[in-house]
Design a protein around this motif. Sequence first.
Motif, PDB file in Angstrom:
ATOM      1  N   ALA A  13      -0.252   9.462 -11.990  1.00 46.15           N
ATOM      2  CA  ALA A  13       0.749   9.877 -11.000  1.00 46.15           C
ATOM      3  C   ALA A  13       2.156   9.758 -11.579  1.00 46.15           C
ATOM      4  CB  ALA A  13       0.610   9.042  -9.733  1.00 46.15           C
ATOM      5  N   ASN A  14       2.435   8.672 -12.278  1.00 52.25           N
ATOM      6  CA  ASN A  14       3.751   8.510 -12.909  1.00 52.25           C
ATOM      7  C   ASN A  14       3.992   9.601 -13.949  1.00 52.25           C
ATOM      8  OD1 ASN A  14       5.084   6.233 -11.706  1.00 52.25           O
ATOM      9  ND2 ASN A  14       3.496   4.953 -12.604  1.00 52.25           N
ATOM     10  N   TYR A  15       2.972   9.938 -14.723  1.00 48.58           N
ATOM     11  CA  TYR A  15       3.099  10.994 -15.727  1.00 48.58           C
ATOM     12  C   TYR A  15       3.366  12.353 -15.069  1.00 48.58           C
ATOM     13  CZ  TYR A  15       1.913  14.266 -19.449  1.00 48.58           C
ATOM     14  OH  TYR A  15       1.953  15.288 -20.349  1.00 48.58           O
ATOM     15  N   LEU A  16       2.643  12.660 -14.015  1.00 47.39           N
ATOM     16  CA  LEU A  16       2.816  13.949 -13.340  1.00 47.39           C
ATOM     17  C   LEU A  16       4.201  14.103 -12.730  1.00 47.39           C
ATOM     18  CD1 LEU A  16      -0.669  14.281 -11.587  1.00 47.39           C
ATOM     19  CD2 LEU A  16       0.167  15.569 -13.566  1.00 47.39           C
ATOM     20  N   ALA A  17       4.827  12.973 -12.388  1.00 48.64           N
ATOM     21  CA  ALA A  17       6.141  13.019 -11.752  1.00 48.64           C
ATOM     22  C   ALA A  17       7.293  12.982 -12.748  1.00 48.64           C
ATOM     23  CB  ALA A  17       6.264  11.849 -10.771  1.00 48.64           C
ATOM     24  N   MET A  18       6.989  13.018 -14.055  1.00 50.99           N
ATOM     25  CA  MET A  18       8.055  12.957 -15.060  1.00 50.99           C
ATOM     26  C   MET A  18       9.012  14.141 -14.940  1.00 50.99           C
ATOM     27  SD  MET A  18       6.515  11.836 -18.702  1.00 50.99           S
ATOM     28  CE  MET A  18       6.475  10.130 -19.169  1.00 50.99           C
ATOM     29  N   ASN A  26       0.817  -1.218   0.000  1.00 57.26           N
ATOM     30  CA  ASN A  26       0.000   0.000   0.000  1.00 57.26           C
ATOM     31  C   ASN A  26       0.848   1.264   0.000  1.00 57.26           C
ATOM     32  OD1 ASN A  26      -2.401  -1.383  -0.141  1.00 57.26           O
ATOM     33  ND2 ASN A  26      -2.689  -1.408   2.061  1.00 57.26           N
ATOM     34  N   GLU A  27       1.963   1.227  -0.712  1.00 57.54           N
ATOM     35  CA  GLU A  27       2.835   2.384  -0.836  1.00 57.54           C
ATOM     36  C   GLU A  27       3.040   2.709  -2.306  1.00 57.54           C
ATOM     37  OE1 GLU A  27       6.470   1.423   1.152  1.00 57.54           O
ATOM     38  OE2 GLU A  27       5.624   1.832   3.134  1.00 57.54           O
ATOM     39  N   PHE A  28       3.234   3.998  -2.581  1.00 55.66           N
ATOM     40  CA  PHE A  28       3.560   4.452  -3.925  1.00 55.66           C
ATOM     41  C   PHE A  28       4.762   5.372  -3.819  1.00 55.66           C
ATOM     42  CE2 PHE A  28       3.172   7.681  -7.302  1.00 55.66           C
ATOM     43  CZ  PHE A  28       3.293   6.844  -8.405  1.00 55.66           C
ATOM     44  N   ALA A  29       5.887   4.934  -4.365  1.00 53.93           N
ATOM     45  CA  ALA A  29       7.090   5.758  -4.395  1.00 53.93           C
ATOM     46  C   ALA A  29       6.982   6.692  -5.596  1.00 53.93           C
ATOM     47  CB  ALA A  29       8.330   4.881  -4.503  1.00 53.93           C
ATOM     48  N   ILE A  30       6.939   7.982  -5.349  1.00 51.91           N
ATOM     49  CA  ILE A  30       6.808   8.949  -6.432  1.00 51.91           C
ATOM     50  C   ILE A  30       8.117   8.969  -7.213  1.00 51.91           C
ATOM     51  CG2 ILE A  30       6.428  11.365  -7.045  1.00 51.91           C
ATOM     52  CD1 ILE A  30       4.712  11.586  -4.545  1.00 51.91           C
ATOM     53  N   PRO A  31       8.057   8.640  -8.507  1.00 54.13           N
ATOM     54  CA  PRO A  31       9.288   8.580  -9.304  1.00 54.13           C
ATOM     55  C   PRO A  31      10.055   9.894  -9.270  1.00 54.13           C
ATOM     56  CG  PRO A  31       7.421   7.702 -10.532  1.00 54.13           C
ATOM     57  CD  PRO A  31       6.869   8.334  -9.290  1.00 54.13           C
ATOM     58  N   HIS A  32      11.367   9.787  -9.265  1.00 52.01           N
ATOM     59  CA  HIS A  32      12.285  10.928  -9.350  1.00 52.01           C
ATOM     60  C   HIS A  32      12.239  11.813  -8.111  1.00 52.01           C
ATOM     61  CE1 HIS A  32      12.205   9.412 -13.374  1.00 52.01           C
ATOM     62  NE2 HIS A  32      10.952   9.745 -13.486  1.00 52.01           N
ATOM     63  N   THR A  33      11.693  11.270  -7.014  1.00 54.35           N
ATOM     64  CA  THR A  33      11.702  11.973  -5.727  1.00 54.35           C
ATOM     65  C   THR A  33      12.084  10.949  -4.658  1.00 54.35           C
ATOM     66  OG1 THR A  33       9.435  11.508  -4.987  1.00 54.35           O
ATOM     67  CG2 THR A  33       9.729  13.370  -6.505  1.00 54.35           C
ATOM     68  N   PRO A  83       4.874  17.300 -18.039  1.00 52.72           N
ATOM     69  CA  PRO A  83       3.640  17.962 -17.598  1.00 52.72           C
ATOM     70  C   PRO A  83       3.915  19.219 -16.787  1.00 52.72           C
ATOM     71  CG  PRO A  83       3.924  15.846 -16.494  1.00 52.72           C
ATOM     72  CD  PRO A  83       4.979  15.944 -17.546  1.00 52.72           C
ATOM     73  N   SER A  84       4.970  19.207 -15.980  1.00 56.09           N
ATOM     74  CA  SER A  84       5.238  20.386 -15.165  1.00 56.09           C
ATOM     75  C   SER A  84       5.614  21.583 -16.022  1.00 56.09           C
ATOM     76  CB  SER A  84       6.333  20.095 -14.141  1.00 56.09           C
ATOM     77  OG  SER A  84       7.521  19.711 -14.784  1.00 56.09           O
ATOM     78  N   ILE A 135       3.224  17.131  -4.683  1.00 55.29           N
ATOM     79  CA  ILE A 135       4.648  16.926  -4.401  1.00 55.29           C
ATOM     80  C   ILE A 135       5.511  17.188  -5.630  1.00 55.29           C
ATOM     81  CG2 ILE A 135       6.355  15.144  -3.798  1.00 55.29           C
ATOM     82  CD1 ILE A 135       3.997  13.928  -2.054  1.00 55.29           C
ATOM     83  N   ALA A 136       5.096  16.681  -6.774  1.00 55.09           N
ATOM     84  CA  ALA A 136       5.971  16.677  -7.947  1.00 55.09           C
ATOM     85  C   ALA A 136       5.849  17.906  -8.842  1.00 55.09           C
ATOM     86  CB  ALA A 136       5.705  15.418  -8.782  1.00 55.09           C
ATOM     87  N   MET A 137       4.695  18.552  -8.858  1.00 52.61           N
ATOM     88  CA  MET A 137       4.505  19.692  -9.754  1.00 52.61           C
ATOM     89  C   MET A 137       5.150  20.939  -9.152  1.00 52.61           C
ATOM     90  SD  MET A 137       2.857  18.160 -12.130  1.00 52.61           S
ATOM     91  CE  MET A 137       2.504  19.543 -13.169  1.00 52.61           C
TER      92      MET A 137
END
Length: 165
Positions: free
Chosen positions: A52-57, A17-24, A70-71, A97-99
């Motif tokens: 979520a993966n797309y937003l963290a690119m 139940n965890e999601f590691a935000i890519p590149h963070t 996307p950012s 977090i990522a944007m």
Amino acid sequence: HSKERLMIQGRQFSSSNEFAIPHTTCVLQFVEHPNRPNTTAFTVWDASLHLANYLAMTPQTASNAGQSQPSQQLQSSHSVILELGAGCGLAGLTAAIAMPAPNNDNNQKQVILTDLPGALPDHQVELNRAVWQPHCASIRCQALDWWEVMKYHDRSNNNNNNNGN
């Protein structure tokens, strides 16, 4: 009157139940209730994971994938991110977090997660407060029932048509 509900048989989220935000270095935690009757809101869906993966690119990963970051598209004076039908809130929390914030000022960035009144991800927001708070001024959950929006829209259109508009 009764409302029809769309029931979707989906993939179960990983047992951690965890999601590691890519590149963070950020890891979000989620509590799912996939067997809760008459709702799809308490499951992390594949589409949410992909968004979520797309937003963290990062610029490099976006370029490698042949996509724009996307950012870069969203970098402007905009300070509010709105997620419609948030469910567990994965996409909105990742965006928080990522944007990038306007002018790199995280005090200007706010996120609003919307869903039906009984399906708001308040618990997920609180569970992950220590993760998102350094990146975003606030995240709030707001009830939004699309059936009510559609009824309001229909009434407005009918009133305009009756007034000769």
